[in-house]
Scaffold this active site. Structure first.
Site, PDB file in Angstrom:
ATOM      1  N   GLY A   1      54.936  32.914  49.252  1.00 59.32           N
ATOM      2  CA  GLY A   1      55.313  33.255  50.611  1.00 59.32           C
ATOM      3  C   GLY A   1      55.131  32.106  51.579  1.00 59.32           C
ATOM      4  O   GLY A   1      55.461  32.214  52.750  1.00 59.32           O
TER       5      GLY A   1
ATOM      6  N   ARG B   1      59.287  30.953  37.706  1.00 58.47           N
ATOM      7  CA  ARG B   1      60.282  30.358  38.583  1.00 58.47           C
ATOM      8  C   ARG B   1      60.261  31.168  39.888  1.00 58.47           C
ATOM      9  O   ARG B   1      59.580  32.183  39.980  1.00 58.47           O
ATOM     10  CB  ARG B   1      61.657  30.416  37.927  1.00 58.47           C
ATOM     11  CG  ARG B   1      61.710  29.633  36.611  1.00 58.47           C
ATOM     12  CD  ARG B   1      63.125  29.431  36.131  1.00 58.47           C
ATOM     13  NE  ARG B   1      63.156  28.764  34.833  1.00 58.47           N
ATOM     14  CZ  ARG B   1      63.085  27.438  34.680  1.00 58.47           C
ATOM     15  NH1 ARG B   1      62.956  26.663  35.754  1.00 58.47           N
ATOM     16  NH2 ARG B   1      63.129  26.894  33.476  1.00 58.47           N
ATOM     17  N   ALA B   2      61.001  30.700  40.881  1.00 57.63           N
ATOM     18  CA  ALA B   2      61.020  31.381  42.176  1.00 57.63           C
ATOM     19  C   ALA B   2      61.504  32.817  42.020  1.00 57.63           C
ATOM     20  O   ALA B   2      62.404  33.093  41.223  1.00 57.63           O
ATOM     21  CB  ALA B   2      61.939  30.642  43.133  1.00 57.63           C
TER      22      ALA B   2
ATOM     23  N   THR C   1      61.698  35.131  45.194  1.00 57.42           N
ATOM     24  CA  THR C   1      62.512  35.188  46.417  1.00 57.42           C
ATOM     25  C   THR C   1      62.342  33.902  47.228  1.00 57.42           C
ATOM     26  O   THR C   1      62.840  33.802  48.333  1.00 57.42           O
ATOM     27  CB  THR C   1      62.080  36.397  47.289  1.00 57.42           C
ATOM     28  OG1 THR C   1      60.695  36.221  47.604  1.00 57.42           O
ATOM     29  CG2 THR C   1      62.257  37.689  46.524  1.00 57.42           C
ATOM     30  N   SER C   2      61.627  32.936  46.695  1.00 52.10           N
ATOM     31  CA  SER C   2      61.345  31.701  47.439  1.00 52.10           C
ATOM     32  C   SER C   2      62.303  30.581  47.020  1.00 52.10           C
ATOM     33  O   SER C   2      63.024  30.719  46.036  1.00 52.10           O
ATOM     34  CB  SER C   2      59.912  31.259  47.149  1.00 52.10           C
ATOM     35  OG  SER C   2      59.839  30.707  45.845  1.00 52.10           O
TER      36      SER C   2
ATOM     37  N   THR D   1      56.652  27.077  41.014  1.00 52.36           N
ATOM     38  CA  THR D   1      56.031  25.886  40.429  1.00 52.36           C
ATOM     39  C   THR D   1      56.833  25.366  39.238  1.00 52.36           C
ATOM     40  O   THR D   1      57.012  24.163  39.067  1.00 52.36           O
ATOM     41  CB  THR D   1      54.582  26.207  39.989  1.00 52.36           C
ATOM     42  OG1 THR D   1      53.808  26.488  41.159  1.00 52.36           O
ATOM     43  CG2 THR D   1      53.960  25.027  39.262  1.00 52.36           C
TER      44      THR D   1
ATOM     45  N   ASP E   1      59.697  42.210  46.624  1.00 48.57           N
ATOM     46  CA  ASP E   1      58.592  41.647  45.860  1.00 48.57           C
ATOM     47  C   ASP E   1      57.348  42.466  46.214  1.00 48.57           C
ATOM     48  O   ASP E   1      56.766  42.289  47.262  1.00 48.57           O
ATOM     49  CB  ASP E   1      58.428  40.171  46.280  1.00 48.57           C
ATOM     50  CG  ASP E   1      57.463  39.409  45.377  1.00 48.57           C
ATOM     51  OD1 ASP E   1      57.006  39.981  44.377  1.00 48.57           O
ATOM     52  OD2 ASP E   1      57.168  38.241  45.700  1.00 48.57           O
TER      53      ASP E   1
ATOM     54  N   SER F   1      52.736  40.986  37.256  1.00 47.90           N
ATOM     55  CA  SER F   1      53.418  39.750  36.864  1.00 47.90           C
ATOM     56  C   SER F   1      52.408  38.612  36.671  1.00 47.90           C
ATOM     57  O   SER F   1      52.352  37.968  35.625  1.00 47.90           O
ATOM     58  CB  SER F   1      54.430  39.377  37.945  1.00 47.90           C
ATOM     59  OG  SER F   1      54.889  38.055  37.781  1.00 47.90           O
TER      60      SER F   1
END
Lengths: 509, 509
Positions: free
Chosen positions: B186, B213-214, B216-217, B221, B274, B282
């Site tokens: 976030g 992986r992303a 909603t961003s 990393t 999310d 997760s």
């Protein structure tokens, strides 16, 4: 912040349309080459949603990509039949492909998921985007699930109804009274509509009946009626039929009344979820779009019907009446017996044969279907002013017995494109009683599931034929039902289910 | 009831596999001829879900149909790349196509939609079917929406976590202490992980970091690390890297840890939803599958961060700690400043350059990123017993300044397949200050949206580069950020959004 946009308008080179003859049901699909310059310049990846435009028309489609020239060349867009027809292009015509605009109405869907009620504007934005085909299955399922998890309240139900009316066509009739009829469903074989329309129209009332296809049931009225006559009528044809005969039995989706409903229904069917709010918005948006002033609603109540108790039925009736009233529609809800299937057939064609038997006064016509249809038609005749309070049922029964209902039905079918003979299934198989005794319970849900596994409603001739009713005394090995299937595969799925589902029809020694 | 099944087993004629070279992302698609005998005998229509089997392997796919022989012949099944690879067939090999078995776990999804809590068995059945690819987008969206509308409680969250662990691989390490680190996200640009792993491993602790992986961003990393080294490591490679260097920074999906998570994540991304329960399941399912014994969790708090207040952060921390404890994992949650992006880059490659600057002690390295990473690494060093209480931060900063962290990072990248130079975007565009003044507010959400519209995370070089921080005094026309895009189209979308989104960075005269 100030953006200096001018410098960076996206190039929009055109591509050529190529028809793939690919059938993808409702879902528009386009296929482009991985190395297509537009995919590169727009950064389009496989399964992205894309906006395809040609002339004034546009369609949002799912993009698939290929890495060879066999299916499409670098400068071509392969179109599925759905995309091809929505765009109305011809081979080699120029197309543009780009990212679809951001879907602002999804913010409302997210808010609804988190428990915030939606106002009329938010619901109308959602319904507009849904109708335009901008929602993916993920978006549609999220909206429908959110409005099942936290049920739509009366305001939301009314606003959704209004939004669904607004995106479709609307019919107007010269008649001061336009009656309609609907069953909330959940009771297999309850195919009264064609009989009710015939009786009511035969008595001079206007009844432009539009029906839906099955949502989670083995047959909707449109599915059944389609085996008797064409139901996919455009507005002009429907109007002509009603002006000539006073009534029709058509598929609602065919006349573009409440088109959003057909999209919601597809997803509800895949989820096998059917909620009160969606049900009311679906039913009333179609009735109001059809120009009805009065509607009779059949609410079957039974332990395995959609509505299981009188309280739930009363709540549903109150909600329907209240929402209908907001649109100036007078709704009369009738609670009926939902303890067992109506008639003998479950499935489009099998139910059609029951309808024909009743209309033709056949000696073996199922009496329960005949009485239900007459009772509902009687209610319609009363609210329509053709019979005095309490005199509707008798008038309806007379209209059946003296053959006027059958004459009217024949005329309506002829006007819709011609009376058809429903198909018969190639594969029949009995399920027999494991013991002698009395039939004490019939599970509507399991029988409906059985009929669906046999292929109904897509396989018109498929379904279940009831050989017994509650209270019957039967012998061991006597057939309880016959499964009807069009293919051996579907018959086998139905039989597998029958073997493991437990008693659908309980026989007590 | 007794079913006489024998007579009606479905014929299962075989078909031949044909590779279409069709890219459909994760979704397995098969194309068959409308007049294929299997489609007829099984009653298969376009967009039906079908089960395709070959040898011992099977895959559930979406069926599309064609009405010409160009793409597939009557006895062929055209396979998308996903279906082709999952089945591992070769051209012309024999296949069978049939209806998939009924999905019993959907009954639990429906119960959950209507507000009933699910037990461990129900959740494990759902996760098993999801992982097997039996859920359509409609089913997945319904499950995720239902667990957002009525948030998963602690038991459901723990049971879902357990179910997600059970369907994936599980790693075991000889080390008594295996540390891990995670940020709930976030906060754009908060790319501390590669730095933390380097510091912690350089001090002799085992840290087998797997990242997602992303969702909603603009970057996860794994997305960022992928621009610096290969992250799609199989279990054997990951183990070799960790045994050699004490740490790794890999993509979780690549090692089949909690494979269900990657399916849920895709749908959450499409919904842009999310939830806490899914987030915890997760994160923890991946940590526990990775064999971690201790984990440090970074919870950024700010008005436009994912977690907006201290209460929410405390609730999340308590829930994470409680669920982790059920699996013997010791979780330490740290609340951090979430009022503005960390570092300067937002987007995979842009964040990678910040990481490199910090590890290399570059004079212009973003100090906020350096201090955050050192603080989190310090916490890990303390719970890992490498530093006394309160001494972790200093040790972490030393490890950075004396170059041991950079050396370790280089060694880890080499072990993962080689250090890479992140890509640079071809299209840059500034957003400038409309007036002179002081930067008083930065909207993380709008900046993240801007970076996503510019192409992040799929376009690795795309994103936003911050030119100012809170409190900066700036002149009119001075660049606030630069948008980086790989294509003119994506740059245009980002600029369109910037033009209508209102202030992302508020400047007060």
């Amino acid at each position: 912040m100030t953006a200096l946009v001018s410098s960076a308008e996206p190039a929009q080179p055109t591509l050529r349309a190529r028809r793939l003859g690919l059938h993808t049901q409702h879902q528009p699909v386009v296929v482009m080459h991985k190395d297509c310059h537009v995919c590169h310049s727009e950064g389009l990846a496989a399964r992205a949603q894309v906006l395809v435009t040609s002339g004034g028309r546009e369609v949002q489609a799912t993009l698939f990509q290929v890495d060879s020239d066999a299916m499409v060349k670098h400068d071509e867009v392969g179109l599925s039949e759905t995309a091809w027809n929505l765009l109305g292009v011809s081979e080699g015509e120029e197309l543009r492909v780009s990212h679809p605009p951001a879907l602002e109405s999804l913010a409302s869907v997210r808010r609804r998921i988190y428990g915030h009620r939606l106002d009329a504007q938010a619901l109308s934005d959602i319904v507009r985007d849904v109708t335009a085909g901008r929602y993916t299955d993920v978006h549609l399922a999220a909206f429908l699930t959110a409005s099942a998890a936290l049920p739509l309240d009366e305001n939301e139900t009314a606003d959704l109804t209004g939004a669904m009316i607004a995106v479709g066509d609307r019919m107007r009739w010269d008649a001061p009274i336009v009656v309609d009829k609907h069953c909330v469903g959940g009771l297999p074989g309850n195919r009264t509509t064609p009989i009710v329309v015939a009786i009511v129209a035969a008595n001079g009332l206007v009844m432009p009946k539009t029906s839906s296809r099955a949502i989670t049931s083995p047959a909707g009225t449109a599915d059944t009626m389609e085996t008797l006559a064409p139901v996919d009528l455009d507005l002009a044809t429907l109007r002509r039929v009603v002006e000539a005969e006073g009534g029709c039995i058509a598929w609602g989706g065919g006349v573009h009344l409440s088109p959003a409903d057909d999209i919601f229904v597809r997803v509800e069917r895949e989820l096998d979820v059917d909620t009160e709010g969606q049900l009311i918005a679906s039913v009333l948006s179609k009735k109001i779009s059809a120009g009805s002033t009065h509607v009779v609603i059949d609410i079957p109540v039974g332990p395995t019907a959609k509505v299981r108790g009188e309280d739930a039925a009363s709540h549903l009736a109150a909600r329907i009446t209240a929402v209908a009233a907001r649109f100036g529609l007078a709704a009369t809800c009738v609670q009926t017996d939902g303890s067992q299937p109506v008639g003998r057939g479950i499935g489009p064609a099998l139910e059609a044969f029951d309808v024909l038997a009743v209309l033709r006064n056949a000696p073996d016509a199922p009496d329960d279907l005949r009485r239900r249809a007459a009772m509902l038609a009687g209610a319609a005749l009363e609210i329509g002013g053709k019979a005095g309070k309490g005199a509707g049922l008798a008038l309806a029964l007379d209209t059946l017995s003296d053959g006027r209902a059958w004459k009217k039905f024949e005329a309506i079918c002829a006007a819709q494109g011609g009376l058809r003979t429903p198909p018969r299934a190639a594969h029949l198989h009995p399920l027999v009683a494991p013991r002698a005794g009395r039939v004490v319970h019939i599970n509507n849900r399991k029988l409906a599931r059985l009929a669906k596994l046999a292929g109904a409603p897509d396989a018109k001739a498929a379904g279940v034929h009831m050989e017994v009713r509650l209270g019957d005394e039967i012998d061991r090995g006597q057939p309880l039902v016959h499964i009807h299937a069009e293919t051996p595969g579907e018959l086998a799925y139905a039989l597998d289910y029958a073997a493991q589902a437990g008693d659908m029809i309980e026989v007590e020694p």
